[in-house]
Design an enzyme around this catalytic site. Sequence first.
Site, PDB file in Angstrom:
ATOM      1  CB  ALA A   1      -0.948   0.007   1.203  1.00  0.00           C
TER       2      ALA A   1
ATOM      3  CD  GLU B   1       8.998   7.115   0.410  1.00  0.00           C
ATOM      4  OE1 GLU B   1       8.270   6.200   0.870  1.00  0.00           O
ATOM      5  OE2 GLU B   1       8.730   7.750  -0.618  1.00  0.00           O
TER       6      GLU B   1
END
Length: 213
Positions: free
Chosen positions: A86, A152
């Site tokens: 996701a 990230e």
Amino acid sequence: MAHRYEILQRECFFKGAIMSMERIRLRHALFAGGMTPELTRECLVRDLAVAVLPYDPERDEVVLVEQFRVGCIDDPRGAWLIETVAGIAEAGEEPRSVAYREAQEEAGLEISDLELIADYLPSPGGSTERVMIYCGRCDSSQAGGVHGLAGENEDILSHVLGADEAIEQALSGGMRSAMPIIALQWLALNRQRLRKEWTGGSWSESLWTEEDQ
């Protein structure tokens, strides 16, 4: 008058990297007629989230991912969750593009034949977040390992599970995140059709031959 509302004031009192918080003063129509008095509501504002359940119809396997989630740090069952792939849509990005991108980034997978599972609001009482879940055809034979974007700080472990095992975990309470539970319940209902459509009918024909004997 029905379904009418008036926004009296709307202010953002917190803005973070991936979400913000708004305080909204409003009134809305009542089913019995008239309007409510002035109400104050806080609302978490988030962009569209897109999830995908990679499914290999030939091997009858799904690929799920495991990662740390800060929202689970007080959960006695632990802070690592098994989830679907996701991610958050970037400005102007199509939902299907997010599914393709996140499958590559989080699981190292190329997916195709995307089919929409659900488009829903997970917590509309206090959040604008919208979630779209897809099922995507994949080849699970080379799946596994650790993935994610270093920029990230992602640390994502990919798991390959037989569809029976994954569905059983979802149905028996072995998963805690809504996305894989919804996706795997959908797969339980649509698995035979997908295998027929995504394998050219060969799996379905052999299945019925066995059952008829």
